[in-house]
Design an enzyme around this catalytic site. Structure first.
Site, mmCIF file in Angstrom:
data_model
loop_
_atom_site.group_PDB
_atom_site.id
_atom_site.type_symbol
_atom_site.label_atom_id
_atom_site.label_comp_id
_atom_site.label_asym_id
_atom_site.label_seq_id
_atom_site.Cartn_x
_atom_site.Cartn_y
_atom_site.Cartn_z
ATOM 1 C CE LYS A 1 -6.721 -4.611 7.490
ATOM 2 N NZ LYS A 1 -6.652 -4.870 6.156
ATOM 3 N N GLY B 1 -5.710 -4.760 -2.172
ATOM 4 C CA GLY B 1 -4.798 -4.382 -3.204
ATOM 5 C C GLY B 1 -4.143 -3.200 -3.044
ATOM 6 C CB VAL C 1 -0.960 -0.048 1.087
ATOM 7 C CG1 VAL C 1 -1.919 1.064 1.189
ATOM 8 C CG2 VAL C 1 -1.898 -1.398 0.991
ATOM 9 C CB VAL D 1 -13.554 -0.521 6.642
ATOM 10 C CG1 VAL D 1 -14.784 -1.315 6.567
ATOM 11 C CG2 VAL D 1 -13.151 -0.400 8.022
ATOM 12 C CE LYS E 1 -10.704 -5.244 6.055
ATOM 13 N NZ LYS E 1 -10.222 -5.958 5.014
ATOM 14 N N GLY F 1 -0.920 -9.273 -3.116
ATOM 15 C CA GLY F 1 -0.934 -8.266 -2.319
ATOM 16 C C GLY F 1 -2.238 -8.075 -1.744
HETATM 17 P P1 NAP Z 1 3.248 -4.711 3.367
HETATM 18 O O1 NAP Z 1 3.150 -5.008 2.141
HETATM 19 O O2 NAP Z 1 3.805 -5.898 4.467
HETATM 20 O O3 NAP Z 1 4.116 -3.463 3.726
HETATM 21 C C1 NAP Z 1 4.472 -3.281 5.412
HETATM 22 C C2 NAP Z 1 5.461 -2.108 5.181
HETATM 23 O O4 NAP Z 1 5.874 -1.770 6.443
HETATM 24 C C3 NAP Z 1 6.933 -2.848 4.555
HETATM 25 O O5 NAP Z 1 7.448 -1.712 3.783
HETATM 26 C C4 NAP Z 1 7.675 -3.101 5.907
HETATM 27 O O6 NAP Z 1 9.193 -2.933 5.647
HETATM 28 C C5 NAP Z 1 7.350 -1.984 6.628
HETATM 29 N N1 NAP Z 1 7.493 -2.230 8.061
HETATM 30 C C6 NAP Z 1 6.929 -3.350 8.854
HETATM 31 N N2 NAP Z 1 7.485 -3.384 10.178
HETATM 32 C C7 NAP Z 1 8.122 -2.292 10.240
HETATM 33 C C8 NAP Z 1 8.937 -1.791 11.391
HETATM 34 N N3 NAP Z 1 9.072 -2.053 12.292
HETATM 35 N N4 NAP Z 1 9.694 -0.637 11.032
HETATM 36 C C9 NAP Z 1 9.937 -0.034 9.697
HETATM 37 N N5 NAP Z 1 9.110 -0.547 8.781
HETATM 38 C C10 NAP Z 1 8.423 -1.677 8.838
HETATM 39 O O7 NAP Z 1 1.621 -4.357 3.879
HETATM 40 P P2 NAP Z 1 0.562 -3.777 3.303
HETATM 41 O O8 NAP Z 1 -0.128 -5.106 2.639
HETATM 42 O O9 NAP Z 1 1.022 -2.626 2.520
HETATM 43 O O10 NAP Z 1 -0.226 -3.352 4.437
HETATM 44 C C11 NAP Z 1 0.005 -2.179 5.199
HETATM 45 C C12 NAP Z 1 -1.322 -1.849 5.978
HETATM 46 O O11 NAP Z 1 -2.358 -1.544 5.178
HETATM 47 C C13 NAP Z 1 -1.620 -3.083 7.085
HETATM 48 O O12 NAP Z 1 -1.921 -2.547 8.318
HETATM 49 C C14 NAP Z 1 -2.696 -3.490 6.487
HETATM 50 O O13 NAP Z 1 -3.805 -4.198 7.277
HETATM 51 C C15 NAP Z 1 -3.382 -2.407 5.662
HETATM 52 N N6 NAP Z 1 -4.281 -2.669 4.509
HETATM 53 C C16 NAP Z 1 -3.792 -3.520 3.444
HETATM 54 C C17 NAP Z 1 -4.337 -3.857 2.396
HETATM 55 C C18 NAP Z 1 -3.716 -4.505 1.340
HETATM 56 O O14 NAP Z 1 -4.600 -4.713 0.367
HETATM 57 N N7 NAP Z 1 -2.642 -4.775 1.083
HETATM 58 C C19 NAP Z 1 -5.800 -3.284 2.291
HETATM 59 C C20 NAP Z 1 -6.122 -2.452 3.313
HETATM 60 C C21 NAP Z 1 -5.325 -2.272 4.308
HETATM 61 P P3 NAP Z 1 10.047 -4.364 4.822
HETATM 62 O O15 NAP Z 1 9.097 -4.745 3.659
HETATM 63 O O16 NAP Z 1 11.235 -3.823 4.921
HETATM 64 O O17 NAP Z 1 9.639 -5.308 6.004
HETATM 65 N N1 HSE Z 2 -6.279 -8.669 3.802
HETATM 66 C C1 HSE Z 2 -7.539 -7.631 3.656
HETATM 67 C C2 HSE Z 2 -8.424 -8.254 2.852
HETATM 68 C C3 HSE Z 2 -6.698 -6.409 3.021
HETATM 69 O O1 HSE Z 2 -8.018 -9.144 2.046
HETATM 70 O O2 HSE Z 2 -9.481 -7.816 2.702
HETATM 71 C C4 HSE Z 2 -7.843 -5.274 2.813
HETATM 72 O O3 HSE Z 2 -8.118 -4.739 4.055
#
Ligand code: NAP
Ligand code: HSE
Length: 419
Positions: free
Chosen positions: A100, A295, A12, A125, A198, A180
């Site tokens: 969330k 995503g 994200v 959400v 959520k 993702g």
């Molecule tokens: P992700 O791809 O795993 O990315 C997490 C990022 O945070 C990476 O850059 C990671 O660095 C960094 N990070 C984690 N722990 C850290 C620390 N202690 N110090 C510094 N950097 C740190 O996760 P994401 O999918 O983007 O999701 C991020 C957030 O958005 C989460 O709370 C998730 O629930 C929420 N979210 C995600 C989605 C989705 O579709 N992916 C949708 C809605 C909400 P490294 O890569 O170097 O470890």
């Molecule tokens: N892992 C979550 C999902 C990301 O699949 O809906 C979006 O919040």
């Protein structure tokens, strides 16, 4: 200029950086401010070596940086982001988060700390769907009778593939992770916990209720087998993971579980990574929200919307959305120049040579016929039903006028556009 510090530049976070760069002109026109990501925090800086933003492994250095105006938390987890955001708020920095899990446990403490400091969480959400905006602002005149729907893209993606392709659980989970959609720990998704997080956020906005995940009914999709899927198909159901919040007198029921949903229901038709949430208000009745629930880009769309909102510094968005016109400008396309496919109904005299004459007229206007049916309905009279390939509106209008002048065309041709 508004300076952003992004804690977590993964799926994200990277998409947020890209949207702010690539959509800069429209974002500046809407916010009235230049918005720039100046710093990012990750654990492994090699993964983000292609980005030009200053990166650190120390997220505290960003929340304590006096140059940063808005902290965008996209790292995930609970304890560390909670501490970081409390420090950010203590430093009077606005906050945007998509986390969330954090909000499921600490939303009321964060609200207390934020006070008048903006704290936004639209992406937490249903990814890109502006459900929080709709519930908090658009439906604020209503008692919410219920809200329910598909709130986890990973589970919906997996269940859709398992139902439509007979795919195996582990294979589709791996695919959702690759795309993702899944959480860093995918048991949050498949165990129903992510949907529950959520649901709790939405329930707070709808009912002002402070519940924790441990207090509500949560069941995931791990137990679903192809045997259940075969039963569902045989009896006209699909299987969905639903989050449900319902008012019952002076109680609120909160639950997440799989459900057999009749195939004719709207919610049964929400497939793949899409989310769909129905909210019933006592005055508005039912409203429905549909869109990509996970995503990078869809989620970042909601994150950036919150950033733009905060960048307006408390001012309402301009009445028609833009603070100043876009430099490149946009003009209205003339209605004559719209292209569509068309269906035409002609009532004709059924005589030799008429079809040839009519189709020649289509050719004269450069309109290609896709399909044609003639249906006799009276003595020497027929309906000619024609669908076309894409054609220009002006050409169709002129063709219809000319068709109407033919003695053999018995009434004005009727058209429906095919979309
Ligand atoms: P992700 O791809 O795993 O990315 C997490 C990022 O945070 C990476 O850059 C990671 O660095 C960094 N990070 C984690 N722990 C850290 C620390 N202690 N110090 C510094 N950097 C740190 O996760 P994401 O999918 O983007 O999701 C991020 C957030 O958005 C989460 O709370 C998730 O629930 C929420 N979210 C995600 C989605 C989705 O579709 N992916 C949708 C809605 C909400 P490294 O890569 O170097 O470890
Ligand atoms: N892992 C979550 C999902 C990301 O699949 O809906 C979006 O919040």
């Amino acid at each position: 200029m508004i300076r952003i510090g992004v804690l977590g530049v993964g799926t994200v976070g990277r998409a947020v950086v890209e949207i702010l760069e690539q959509n800069k002109a429209i974002i500046t026109a809407r916010s009235g401010e230049e918005i720039v990501v100046t710093r990012g925090a990750v654990r492994d800086v090699n993964k983000v070596a292609d980005l030009t933003i200053a990166m650190t492994r120390d997220p505290y250095s960003i929340v304590n940086d006096p140059e940063i105006d808005i902290i965008v938390e996209l790292m995930g987890g609970i304890d560390l982001p909670f501490d970081l955001l409390q420090k950010a708020l203590a430093n009077k920095k606005a906050v945007v988060t998509a986390n969330k899990a954090l909000l499921a446990y600490h939303r009321y403490e964060l609200q207390e700390s934020a006070g008048d400091i903006p704290f936004e969480f639209e992406a937490s959400v249903a990814g890109g769907i502006p459900i929080i905006n709709a519930l908090r602002d658009g439906l604020s005149a209503n008692h919410i009778l219920s809200l329910q729907g598909i709130m986890n893209g990973t589970c919906n993606f997996m269940l859709t593939k398992m139902m439509s392709e007979g795919a195996e659980f582990d294979t589709v989970l791996a695919e959702a992770q690759r795309l993702g959609y899944a959480e860093a720990d995918p048991t949050f998704d498949i165990g129903g916990f992510d949907a529950a997080h959520k649901l709790l956020i939405l329930a707070s906005i709808a009912y002002g209720i402070d519940a924790k995940p441990e207090e509500i009914l949560i069941e995931g999709i791990e137990g679903i087998t192809q045997t259940d899927i075969a039963f569902a198909k045989e009896f006209g159901y699909t299987i969905k993971l639903l989050g449900i919040a319902k008012r019952d007198g002076d109680e609120v029921e909160l639950r997440v579980h799989t459900a057999l949903v009749k195939e004719v229901e709207m919610i049964a038709k929400i497939d793949g990574v899409m989310n769909g949430i129905s909210v019933i208000g006592d005055r508005v009745g039912e409203t429905l929200y549909y869109g990509a629930g996970a995503g990078g880009n869809a989620t970042a769309s909601a994150v950036v919307a919150n950033i733009i909102d905060i960048a307006r510094a408390g001012k309402r968005s301009p009445m028609l959305g833009f603070n100043h016109p876009l430099e490149e400008g946009l003009r209205l396309k003339h209605r004559d120049d719209i292209y569509s496919k068309y269906y035409l109904r002609l009532r004709i005299t059924d005589k030799a040579g008429i079809l040839a004459k009519i189709t020649q007229l289509f050719a004269n206007y450069g309109i290609s016929i896709e399909a044609m049916i003639q249906r006799p309905f009276a003595q020497e009279c027929a309906h000619l039903l024609i669908s076309t390939h894409e054609a220009r509106e002006k050409s169709i209008c002129e063709l219809m006028k000319e068709l109407e002048t033919l003695d053999t065309v018995l009434e004005s041709p009727y058209r429906i556009r095919i979309v």
